[in-house]
Scaffold this motif. Structure first.
Motif, PDB file in Angstrom:
ATOM      1  N   LEU A   1      19.426  30.843  44.400  1.00  0.00           N
ATOM      2  CA  LEU A   1      19.961  31.088  43.066  1.00  0.00           C
ATOM      3  C   LEU A   1      18.856  31.535  42.121  1.00  0.00           C
ATOM      4  O   LEU A   1      17.749  30.992  42.142  1.00  0.00           O
ATOM      5  CB  LEU A   1      20.626  29.826  42.509  1.00  0.00           C
ATOM      6  CG  LEU A   1      21.911  29.384  43.209  1.00  0.00           C
ATOM      7  CD1 LEU A   1      22.582  28.284  42.394  1.00  0.00           C
ATOM      8  CD2 LEU A   1      22.877  30.529  43.403  1.00  0.00           C
ATOM      9  N   ALA A   2      19.165  32.509  41.271  1.00  0.00           N
ATOM     10  CA  ALA A   2      18.171  33.117  40.400  1.00  0.00           C
ATOM     11  C   ALA A   2      17.931  32.289  39.149  1.00  0.00           C
ATOM     12  O   ALA A   2      18.495  31.220  38.962  1.00  0.00           O
ATOM     13  CB  ALA A   2      18.620  34.524  40.017  1.00  0.00           C
ATOM     14  N   SER A   3      17.079  32.839  38.278  1.00  0.00           N
ATOM     15  CA  SER A   3      16.772  32.167  37.013  1.00  0.00           C
ATOM     16  C   SER A   3      18.034  32.015  36.191  1.00  0.00           C
ATOM     17  O   SER A   3      18.999  32.757  36.345  1.00  0.00           O
ATOM     18  CB  SER A   3      15.736  32.978  36.239  1.00  0.00           C
ATOM     19  OG  SER A   3      16.225  34.271  35.976  1.00  0.00           O
ATOM     20  N   GLY A   4      17.982  31.084  35.287  1.00  0.00           N
ATOM     21  CA  GLY A   4      19.164  30.737  34.501  1.00  0.00           C
ATOM     22  C   GLY A   4      19.412  29.249  34.612  1.00  0.00           C
ATOM     23  O   GLY A   4      19.930  28.625  33.703  1.00  0.00           O
ATOM     24  N   LEU A   5      18.981  28.682  35.717  1.00  0.00           N
ATOM     25  CA  LEU A   5      19.042  27.237  35.887  1.00  0.00           C
ATOM     26  C   LEU A   5      17.714  26.643  35.452  1.00  0.00           C
ATOM     27  O   LEU A   5      16.661  27.099  35.869  1.00  0.00           O
ATOM     28  CB  LEU A   5      19.306  26.873  37.349  1.00  0.00           C
ATOM     29  CG  LEU A   5      20.681  27.266  37.888  1.00  0.00           C
ATOM     30  CD1 LEU A   5      20.741  26.971  39.383  1.00  0.00           C
ATOM     31  CD2 LEU A   5      21.769  26.500  37.177  1.00  0.00           C
ATOM     32  N   PRO A   6      17.717  25.606  34.624  1.00  0.00           N
ATOM     33  CA  PRO A   6      16.464  25.012  34.161  1.00  0.00           C
ATOM     34  C   PRO A   6      15.750  24.279  35.282  1.00  0.00           C
ATOM     35  O   PRO A   6      16.359  23.544  36.047  1.00  0.00           O
ATOM     36  CB  PRO A   6      16.921  24.036  33.068  1.00  0.00           C
ATOM     37  CG  PRO A   6      18.326  23.693  33.444  1.00  0.00           C
ATOM     38  CD  PRO A   6      18.894  24.940  34.047  1.00  0.00           C
ATOM     39  N   VAL A   7      14.447  24.502  35.391  1.00  0.00           N
ATOM     40  CA  VAL A   7      13.660  23.797  36.390  1.00  0.00           C
ATOM     41  C   VAL A   7      13.650  22.312  36.063  1.00  0.00           C
ATOM     42  O   VAL A   7      13.460  21.911  34.913  1.00  0.00           O
ATOM     43  CB  VAL A   7      12.224  24.348  36.433  1.00  0.00           C
ATOM     44  CG1 VAL A   7      11.364  23.527  37.368  1.00  0.00           C
ATOM     45  CG2 VAL A   7      12.235  25.805  36.861  1.00  0.00           C
ATOM     46  N   GLY A   8      13.887  21.493  37.066  1.00  0.00           N
ATOM     47  CA  GLY A   8      13.933  20.053  36.858  1.00  0.00           C
ATOM     48  C   GLY A   8      15.321  19.545  36.555  1.00  0.00           C
ATOM     49  O   GLY A   8      15.537  18.343  36.397  1.00  0.00           O
ATOM     50  N   GLY A   9      16.309  20.469  36.488  1.00  0.00           N
ATOM     51  CA  GLY A   9      17.679  20.058  36.177  1.00  0.00           C
ATOM     52  C   GLY A   9      18.530  19.912  37.421  1.00  0.00           C
ATOM     53  O   GLY A   9      18.054  20.094  38.538  1.00  0.00           O
ATOM     54  N   ASP A  10      19.797  19.596  37.237  1.00  0.00           N
ATOM     55  CA  ASP A  10      20.746  19.432  38.327  1.00  0.00           C
ATOM     56  C   ASP A  10      21.916  20.379  38.136  1.00  0.00           C
ATOM     57  O   ASP A  10      22.350  20.636  37.002  1.00  0.00           O
ATOM     58  CB  ASP A  10      21.290  17.996  38.380  1.00  0.00           C
ATOM     59  CG  ASP A  10      20.217  16.990  38.778  1.00  0.00           C
ATOM     60  OD1 ASP A  10      20.342  15.835  38.358  1.00  0.00           O
ATOM     61  OD2 ASP A  10      19.283  17.368  39.492  1.00  0.00           O
ATOM     62  N   LEU A  11      22.457  20.905  39.238  1.00  0.00           N
ATOM     63  CA  LEU A  11      23.619  21.791  39.156  1.00  0.00           C
ATOM     64  C   LEU A  11      24.785  21.107  38.462  1.00  0.00           C
ATOM     65  O   LEU A  11      25.570  21.746  37.752  1.00  0.00           O
ATOM     66  CB  LEU A  11      24.053  22.206  40.566  1.00  0.00           C
ATOM     67  CG  LEU A  11      23.147  23.176  41.330  1.00  0.00           C
ATOM     68  CD1 LEU A  11      23.774  23.476  42.679  1.00  0.00           C
ATOM     69  CD2 LEU A  11      22.935  24.453  40.562  1.00  0.00           C
ATOM     70  N   GLU A  12      24.912  19.801  38.671  1.00  0.00           N
ATOM     71  CA  GLU A  12      26.041  19.048  38.122  1.00  0.00           C
ATOM     72  C   GLU A  12      26.161  19.227  36.613  1.00  0.00           C
ATOM     73  O   GLU A  12      27.260  19.220  36.053  1.00  0.00           O
ATOM     74  CB  GLU A  12      25.864  17.574  38.473  1.00  0.00           C
ATOM     75  CG  GLU A  12      26.957  16.664  37.946  1.00  0.00           C
ATOM     76  CD  GLU A  12      26.645  15.203  38.212  1.00  0.00           C
ATOM     77  OE1 GLU A  12      25.499  14.886  38.586  1.00  0.00           O
ATOM     78  OE2 GLU A  12      27.556  14.378  38.013  1.00  0.00           O
ATOM     79  N   TYR A  13      25.008  19.388  35.919  1.00  0.00           N
ATOM     80  CA  TYR A  13      25.009  19.444  34.462  1.00  0.00           C
ATOM     81  C   TYR A  13      24.905  20.866  33.911  1.00  0.00           C
ATOM     82  O   TYR A  13      24.854  21.060  32.704  1.00  0.00           O
ATOM     83  CB  TYR A  13      23.857  18.594  33.918  1.00  0.00           C
ATOM     84  CG  TYR A  13      23.930  17.156  34.383  1.00  0.00           C
ATOM     85  CD1 TYR A  13      22.974  16.632  35.249  1.00  0.00           C
ATOM     86  CD2 TYR A  13      24.976  16.337  33.984  1.00  0.00           C
ATOM     87  CE1 TYR A  13      23.046  15.332  35.695  1.00  0.00           C
ATOM     88  CE2 TYR A  13      25.063  15.025  34.427  1.00  0.00           C
ATOM     89  CZ  TYR A  13      24.093  14.529  35.277  1.00  0.00           C
ATOM     90  OH  TYR A  13      24.179  13.228  35.706  1.00  0.00           O
ATOM     91  N   ALA A  14      24.867  21.856  34.794  1.00  0.00           N
ATOM     92  CA  ALA A  14      24.788  23.240  34.339  1.00  0.00           C
ATOM     93  C   ALA A  14      26.162  23.715  33.872  1.00  0.00           C
ATOM     94  O   ALA A  14      27.183  23.393  34.469  1.00  0.00           O
ATOM     95  CB  ALA A  14      24.280  24.134  35.465  1.00  0.00           C
ATOM     96  N   ASP A  15      26.167  24.500  32.791  1.00  0.00           N
ATOM     97  CA  ASP A  15      27.446  25.031  32.320  1.00  0.00           C
ATOM     98  C   ASP A  15      27.862  26.218  33.183  1.00  0.00           C
ATOM     99  O   ASP A  15      27.055  26.785  33.925  1.00  0.00           O
ATOM    100  CB  ASP A  15      27.351  25.459  30.850  1.00  0.00           C
ATOM    101  CG  ASP A  15      26.334  26.571  30.648  1.00  0.00           C
ATOM    102  OD1 ASP A  15      25.165  26.278  30.409  1.00  0.00           O
ATOM    103  OD2 ASP A  15      26.732  27.751  30.762  1.00  0.00           O
TER     104      ASP A  15
END
Length: 206
Positions: free
Chosen positions: A169-183
């Motif tokens: 998966l490309a950028s857009g997801l914060p490093v150190g975060g979890d998919l569960e909390y991504a919008d």
């Protein structure tokens, strides 16, 4: 500290992930104030999920049947598998409506500090699913943290020689975060901009 069963309930709720002492106290008092019918229904639901919920024999997603609804759906793209850490990540990906392939749930991530290595994950089963040549792409959708990146790196080295495209998966997801909390928008853009990866040479043989 409260007396007896109420404190026992607060302590039990506090041990659940994401629930602190104050949240546990609020829930405990809500249960205390609830009707007997509501409490009985909650207890029955807890017992039922423990007795009837199982894991898909193909992808290891949570399922009420031997195989989950995604594996049973012949309309989904059989040539692409999205690899995630936990079943909750499947729901996060589904919310984007960007992915129509199949899933594979690892059951966690490689984490030496927690004593979890590749053999503790559903990696061997993933390799078995790739053996017949139907799958042409594997999307590594592990969490963008240290453990998730280590798992993705391990999988890319393992899977690329098997002749499948491996993407992350490309950028857009914060490093150190979890998919569960991504919008949905952020996760959807990450799918659209996923990048292909190649196996990294082993440092011992480079």
């Amino acid at each position: 500290m409260y007396d007896g069963p109420l404190q026992d309930l607060i302590d039990a709720l506090s041990r659940l992930p994401g629930i602190g002492p104050k949240g546990a106290q609020r829930i405990a008092f809500h249960i205390l104030d609830a009707s007997q019918e509501e409490v009985d229904a909650l207890a029955d639901t807890l017992r039922e999920v423990k007795e009837k919920a199982k894991f898909c024999s193909v992808c290891f997603n949570v399922s009420a049947d031997e195989t989950c609804r995604y594996c049973r759906d012949s309309r989904r793209d059989q040539s692409v598998i999205c690899v995630v850490e936990e079943s909750k990540d499947v729901i996060a990906v589904e919310r984007t409506r960007e992915f129509r392939g199949l899933y594979h749930v690892l059951g966690g991530a490689i984490s030496p500090l927690d004593g979890k290595g590749p053999a503790d994950l559903h990696i061997r089963e993933l390799c078995t699913r790739l053996a017949d040549g139907v799958v042409t792409e594997v999307i590594l959708a592990t969490n963008p943290n240290l453990e998730g990146e280590a798992t993705a790196s391990y999988l890319s080295r393992l899977l690329t020689p098997m002749g499948v495209k491996v993407s992350r998966l490309a950028s857009g997801l914060p490093v150190g975060g979890d998919l569960e909390y991504a919008d949905e928008v952020t996760l959807g853009r990450a799918f659209e901009g996923r990048r292909y990866v190649s196996a990294e040479p082993d440092a011992r043989t480079a």
